[in-house]
Design a protein around this motif. Sequence first.
Motif, PDB file in Angstrom:
ATOM      1  N   UNK A  16    -103.670  20.977  86.068  1.00 50.53           N
ATOM      2  CA  UNK A  16    -102.395  20.537  86.275  1.00 50.53           C
ATOM      3  C   UNK A  16    -101.967  19.580  87.564  1.00 50.53           C
ATOM      4  N   UNK A  17    -103.066  19.938  88.554  1.00 53.61           N
ATOM      5  CA  UNK A  17    -102.984  18.937  90.000  1.00 53.61           C
ATOM      6  C   UNK A  17    -103.641  17.813  90.019  1.00 53.61           C
ATOM      7  N   UNK A  18    -104.540  17.601  88.932  1.00 50.67           N
ATOM      8  CA  UNK A  18    -105.337  16.319  88.724  1.00 50.67           C
ATOM      9  C   UNK A  18    -106.865  16.659  88.928  1.00 50.67           C
ATOM     10  N   UNK A  19    -107.283  17.712  89.251  1.00 48.39           N
ATOM     11  CA  UNK A  19    -108.711  17.980  89.518  1.00 48.39           C
ATOM     12  C   UNK A  19    -109.429  18.199  88.491  1.00 48.39           C
ATOM     13  N   UNK A  20    -110.447  17.378  88.398  1.00 44.18           N
ATOM     14  CA  UNK A  20    -111.496  17.689  86.931  1.00 44.18           C
ATOM     15  C   UNK A  20    -112.107  18.823  87.169  1.00 44.18           C
ATOM     16  N   UNK A  21    -111.995  19.481  85.948  1.00 43.91           N
ATOM     17  CA  UNK A  21    -112.825  20.882  85.969  1.00 43.91           C
ATOM     18  C   UNK A  21    -114.486  20.443  85.785  1.00 43.91           C
ATOM     19  N   UNK A  22    -115.126  21.399  86.290  1.00 44.94           N
ATOM     20  CA  UNK A  22    -116.587  21.051  86.453  1.00 44.94           C
ATOM     21  C   UNK A  22    -117.148  21.322  84.849  1.00 44.94           C
ATOM     22  N   UNK A  23    -118.136  20.728  84.727  1.00 47.48           N
ATOM     23  CA  UNK A  23    -119.010  21.022  83.315  1.00 47.48           C
ATOM     24  C   UNK A  23    -119.174  22.416  83.189  1.00 47.48           C
ATOM     25  N   UNK A  24    -119.523  23.374  84.199  1.00 45.76           N
ATOM     26  CA  UNK A  24    -119.671  24.646  83.883  1.00 45.76           C
ATOM     27  C   UNK A  24    -118.474  25.417  83.694  1.00 45.76           C
ATOM     28  N   UNK A  25    -117.457  24.776  83.808  1.00 45.60           N
ATOM     29  CA  UNK A  25    -116.111  25.496  83.939  1.00 45.60           C
ATOM     30  C   UNK A  25    -116.069  26.729  82.455  1.00 45.60           C
ATOM     31  N   UNK A  26    -115.444  27.775  82.936  1.00 48.66           N
ATOM     32  CA  UNK A  26    -115.505  28.894  82.143  1.00 48.66           C
ATOM     33  C   UNK A  26    -113.995  28.860  81.262  1.00 48.66           C
ATOM     34  N   UNK A  27    -113.652  28.101  80.404  1.00 43.07           N
ATOM     35  CA  UNK A  27    -112.651  27.912  79.866  1.00 43.07           C
ATOM     36  C   UNK A  27    -111.815  29.164  79.177  1.00 43.07           C
ATOM     37  N   UNK A  28    -112.833  29.877  78.533  1.00 40.91           N
ATOM     38  CA  UNK A  28    -112.506  31.095  77.912  1.00 40.91           C
ATOM     39  C   UNK A  28    -111.790  32.340  78.714  1.00 40.91           C
ATOM     40  N   UNK A  29    -112.853  32.495  79.781  1.00 40.77           N
ATOM     41  CA  UNK A  29    -112.259  33.402  80.916  1.00 40.77           C
ATOM     42  C   UNK A  29    -110.916  32.678  81.622  1.00 40.77           C
ATOM     43  N   UNK A  30    -110.899  31.595  81.865  1.00 39.47           N
ATOM     44  CA  UNK A  30    -109.695  31.111  82.475  1.00 39.47           C
ATOM     45  C   UNK A  30    -108.420  31.044  81.772  1.00 39.47           C
ATOM     46  N   UNK A  31    -108.777  31.021  80.394  1.00 42.95           N
ATOM     47  CA  UNK A  31    -107.483  30.914  79.430  1.00 42.95           C
ATOM     48  C   UNK A  31    -106.908  32.364  79.223  1.00 42.95           C
ATOM     49  N   UNK A  32    -107.881  33.368  79.185  1.00 43.90           N
ATOM     50  CA  UNK A  32    -107.719  34.743  79.304  1.00 43.90           C
ATOM     51  C   UNK A  32    -106.532  35.005  80.429  1.00 43.90           C
ATOM     52  N   UNK A  33    -107.023  34.533  81.541  1.00 48.71           N
ATOM     53  CA  UNK A  33    -106.481  34.793  82.905  1.00 48.71           C
ATOM     54  C   UNK A  33    -104.980  34.061  82.829  1.00 48.71           C
ATOM     55  N   UNK A  34    -104.980  33.056  82.486  1.00 50.38           N
ATOM     56  CA  UNK A  34    -103.679  32.313  82.564  1.00 50.38           C
ATOM     57  C   UNK A  34    -102.637  32.596  81.658  1.00 50.38           C
ATOM     58  N   UNK A  35    -102.876  33.171  80.258  1.00 50.51           N
ATOM     59  CA  UNK A  35    -102.159  33.698  79.406  1.00 50.51           C
ATOM     60  C   UNK A  35    -101.566  34.926  79.987  1.00 50.51           C
ATOM     61  N   UNK A  36    -102.036  35.653  80.833  1.00 47.63           N
ATOM     62  CA  UNK A  36    -101.531  36.739  81.442  1.00 47.63           C
ATOM     63  C   UNK A  36    -100.611  36.448  82.621  1.00 47.63           C
ATOM     64  N   UNK A  37    -101.303  35.495  83.302  1.00 48.99           N
ATOM     65  CA  UNK A  37    -100.548  34.754  84.625  1.00 48.99           C
ATOM     66  C   UNK A  37     -99.123  34.184  84.349  1.00 48.99           C
ATOM     67  N   UNK A  38     -99.064  33.590  83.123  1.00 47.35           N
ATOM     68  CA  UNK A  38     -98.054  32.895  82.625  1.00 47.35           C
ATOM     69  C   UNK A  38     -96.765  33.804  82.457  1.00 47.35           C
TER      70      UNK A  38
END
Length: 339
Positions: A16-38
Amino acid sequence: MERREDGRDWAYRVDPYGFERPDDFDYASYEAFFSRYLVVLTRRAIKWSKLLKGNKSIQKSLKVKRYIRKGIPNEHRALIWMIVSGAQTNMEQNPGYYHRLLEGEKNDKLIEAIKTDMNRTFPDNVKFRKTADPCLQHTLYNVLVAYGHHNKAVGYCQGMNFIAGYLILITKNEEESFWLLDALIGRILPDYYSPAMLGLKTDQEVLGELVKMKVPAVAELMERHGVMWTLVVSRWFICLFIDILPVETVLRIWDCLFYEGSKIIFRVALTLIKQHQAFILEATNFPDICDKFKQITKGAFVTECHSFMQKIFTDPGSLSMATINKLRETCREKLLSQG
């Protein structure tokens, strides 16, 4: 919309801040975290709206301090940073000052130093690219030029570009970013960016002393292998954890930094070291130690910003400003005597 082979569209690969996510970005873990953080964010947003009641002002209090430690919602972040840091008052007391700095005479050496760093500032952020519209490089340039002429003792120093860049991303306002930069460099971070960087060097030594008190085994390891603290933590201090910890975590740290001051940096550093003590102690040589310090700033512990922020206020134990100032005094004297 451009799609990659893995099916993820371009918008998804940019945060959301404009930073490109690296190629090795762990989308699954991040999504799990963000759904809780939301859930947390939603709850906090409701509480903040009730607290502010549409007002553009807030008084410092234990309740406000508690709210800030639990995170400021993004829509209120710029306002709260401005108020609690004193930047708002300074801006209101100096109408037109920022624009006069930009219109005044310029120091060519300063301009050159700032221009050199423009393309090096957040190359992984789409909003700072020359092709972006609007391109935040222009805003960044103005903020740094104005600040260099406002605070001639500091001028410009590498690291300030990243800090100003983050301020611009959050405030979306040039003049507010200038006054927040002034709050950080002029008041909150004592003498970090002056040419001699005495305050920065002092605080790195202070951290070393605090580690001796609170995580002695790590201090002993560093001493045994002759690793100076500046080698492993200087960027933590200079960049205030930008490009070291995840964006969301950095912003949560800054929420507290603007309210509670520089001791927050020590709390974060001590928590990272204490939490990973066993891992750091596995190191058997100099390069190994340096590598361990890079590793401890990655992974789930730092991504889970809400639980991380709770830890920084419990893990290091008591840490008063009086203790820090006392250590600063002795460490500064030691550095000055070494010349």
